[in-house]
Design a protein around this motif. Structure first.
Motif, PDB file in Angstrom:
ATOM      1  N   PHE A 308      -7.967  -2.556  -3.268  1.00 38.44           N
ATOM      2  CA  PHE A 308      -7.649  -1.334  -2.527  1.00 38.44           C
ATOM      3  C   PHE A 308      -6.296  -0.753  -2.951  1.00 38.44           C
ATOM      4  O   PHE A 308      -5.556  -1.357  -3.702  1.00 38.44           O
ATOM      5  CB  PHE A 308      -7.663  -1.603  -1.026  1.00 38.44           C
ATOM      6  CG  PHE A 308      -9.009  -2.068  -0.535  1.00 38.44           C
ATOM      7  CD1 PHE A 308     -10.101  -1.201  -0.509  1.00 38.44           C
ATOM      8  CD2 PHE A 308      -9.210  -3.384  -0.162  1.00 38.44           C
ATOM      9  CE1 PHE A 308     -11.353  -1.633  -0.085  1.00 38.44           C
ATOM     10  CE2 PHE A 308     -10.451  -3.826   0.266  1.00 38.44           C
ATOM     11  CZ  PHE A 308     -11.522  -2.944   0.311  1.00 38.44           C
ATOM     12  N   GLY A 309      -5.966   0.400  -2.369  1.00 32.46           N
ATOM     13  CA  GLY A 309      -4.700   1.073  -2.632  1.00 32.46           C
ATOM     14  C   GLY A 309      -4.881   2.177  -3.661  1.00 32.46           C
ATOM     15  O   GLY A 309      -5.739   2.088  -4.551  1.00 32.46           O
ATOM     16  N   ASP A 310      -4.091   3.233  -3.500  1.00 32.21           N
ATOM     17  CA  ASP A 310      -4.184   4.350  -4.441  1.00 32.21           C
ATOM     18  C   ASP A 310      -2.823   4.979  -4.745  1.00 32.21           C
ATOM     19  O   ASP A 310      -2.757   6.003  -5.423  1.00 32.21           O
ATOM     20  CB  ASP A 310      -5.149   5.421  -3.906  1.00 32.21           C
ATOM     21  CG  ASP A 310      -4.759   5.908  -2.522  1.00 32.21           C
ATOM     22  OD1 ASP A 310      -3.667   5.547  -2.036  1.00 32.21           O
ATOM     23  OD2 ASP A 310      -5.553   6.648  -1.903  1.00 32.21           O
ATOM     24  N   GLY A 311      -1.733   4.374  -4.235  1.00 33.56           N
ATOM     25  CA  GLY A 311      -0.408   4.925  -4.508  1.00 33.56           C
ATOM     26  C   GLY A 311      -0.162   6.263  -3.826  1.00 33.56           C
ATOM     27  O   GLY A 311       0.825   6.935  -4.110  1.00 33.56           O
ATOM     28  N   ASN A 312      -1.058   6.656  -2.921  1.00 36.36           N
ATOM     29  CA  ASN A 312      -0.925   7.935  -2.221  1.00 36.36           C
ATOM     30  C   ASN A 312      -0.282   7.657  -0.859  1.00 36.36           C
ATOM     31  O   ASN A 312      -0.923   7.094   0.034  1.00 36.36           O
ATOM     32  CB  ASN A 312      -2.319   8.557  -2.051  1.00 36.36           C
ATOM     33  CG  ASN A 312      -2.272   9.887  -1.322  1.00 36.36           C
ATOM     34  OD1 ASN A 312      -1.312  10.191  -0.615  1.00 36.36           O
ATOM     35  ND2 ASN A 312      -3.323  10.677  -1.499  1.00 36.36           N
TER      36      ASN A 312
END
Ligand SMILES: [Zn+2]
Length: 360
Positions: A308-312
């Motif tokens: 998971f995670g998207d740096g947004n």
């Protein structure tokens, strides 16, 4: 368009809900509805009612570990922190692309979602040497003006318990790292004084801030946090020490939580939370109410630890609000404030580093 060109954004929606024309120059907001009109040479952009928000800061991210921009990585089962750490080392050998390429791709994605600064925790261990620090620093230097990046030299595999790591950490400060990192002095190293002696001694000698991962829960986590606060004051490092995760604080309530919050505020120790999955999330409202600086970050983004995670960081503000059960406008705004301002205040990621990062 040159970065100093004035820009008038017409019909932006401000945080209080009204529509206004927003004038920026040199990358900063200088006026709303400028009474003298736009200056000469100003570029006009029709915002069409889009919401104008302060841009977020990612106060805790691991860009050297990410697979961003690369092929899918299948994760190994893991039940303990040790399993995750060992699986991370094995996975790293399978992830294609250099640390500079992968972290650069993630930095670009973060900047595209408005992130203006990030604090990058980068693995330093004998098995890696300083290759990840060099790679993330190169990616950051290639994006000067787009994103301010602080590099934390992070002993993911242990510090005292992993011979050779302390020497590498000290060297990293001259080779791209801005900040010295630590990790569970008791839980990982089993040597609280050994790790903290090294961290505070080196930080004072080299004049750099500290950022210590502390996933240890209660009661050992609180014991370490209390010792970190004591040493921060003794070393005159108030406002230059951050404790990341601090799951032990999430275990506290009532008088115990209030006393810990007061201790952190008085010693100038900041906390970072990531609102991850099933992990404990800090009670940000209580902490900031006592004057504790609390920032937020992505932690790992699509790495061996998590798919998971998207740096947004807009999405991270959403997760923080969801995890803290925010409902009222004030509670929602407070969550965004942690994401946008917590990392930018004195002692936070944009202001606590050495001269390496351009702190505008
Ligand atoms: Zn982390």
């Amino acid at each position: 368009m040159a970065p100093h060109t004035p820009v008038l954004f017409t019909a932006v929606r401000t945080a209080d809900g009204r529509l206004a024309d927003q004038l920026t120059a040199d990358g900063r907001i200088v006026a709303f509805d400028p009474p003298d009109g736009p200056p000469t040479g100003c570029v006009t952009v029709e915002a069409g009612g889009a919401l104008a928000l302060p841009s977020p800061v990612d106060a805790h991210i691991h860009p050297d570990k990410t697979t961003w921009g690369g092929p899918w990585l299948s994760r190994e089962p893991a039940r303990t922190l040790g399993d995750l750490i060992e699986g991370d080392v094995r996975a790293r050998a399978r992830i294609p692309g250099s640390a500079a390429e992968r972290s650069g791709a993630l930095m670009d994605a973060a900047a595209a979602h408005g992130t203006r600064a990030m604090r990058a925790h980068v693995d330093v261990a004998p098995v890696y040497g300083l290759s990840a620090v060099h790679g993330v620093r190169a990616a950051a230097d290639a994006r000067t003006g787009l994103l301010d990046v602080q590099v934390v030299a992070f002993p993911q595999l242990g510090l005292i318990s992993r011979p050779g790591t302390a020497e590498l950490l000290a060297r990293s400060l001259g080779e791209g790292a801005d900040i010295l990192g630590g990790l569970d002095p008791l839980g990982v190293d089993g040597d609280q004084d050994g790790q903290l002696d090294f961290l505070f001694g080196t930080a004072v000698r080299e004049d750099v801030p500290l950022d210590i991962h502390l996933p240890d829960g209660t009661p050992v986590g609180v014991r370490q946090l209390t010792e970190i606060a004591r040493r921060t004051v003794d070393a005159g490092m108030e406002g230059r020490v951050t404790v990341s995760h601090a799951f032990c604080v999430a275990d506290l309530a009532g008088d115990e939580l209030a006393a810990t919050a007061r201790l952190l505020a008085e010693s100038g120790v900041a906390l970072t939370t990531c609102a991850l999955g099933a992990d404990p999330v800090l009670p940000t409202g209580v902490l900031t109410g006592h004057g504790v600086l609390v920032a937020a970050g992505s932690d790992g983004v699509r790495d061996a630890w998590s798919p998971f995670g998207d740096g947004n960081m807009i999405n991270r503000a959403h997760l923080l609000a969801y995890r803290t059960d925010a409902r009222t406008d004030d509670e929602l705004v407070a969550c965004y404030d942690v994401v946008a301002q917590g990392g930018g205040r004195p002692g936070g990621p944009r202001s606590g580093a050495s001269q390496r990062v351009a702190l505008k």
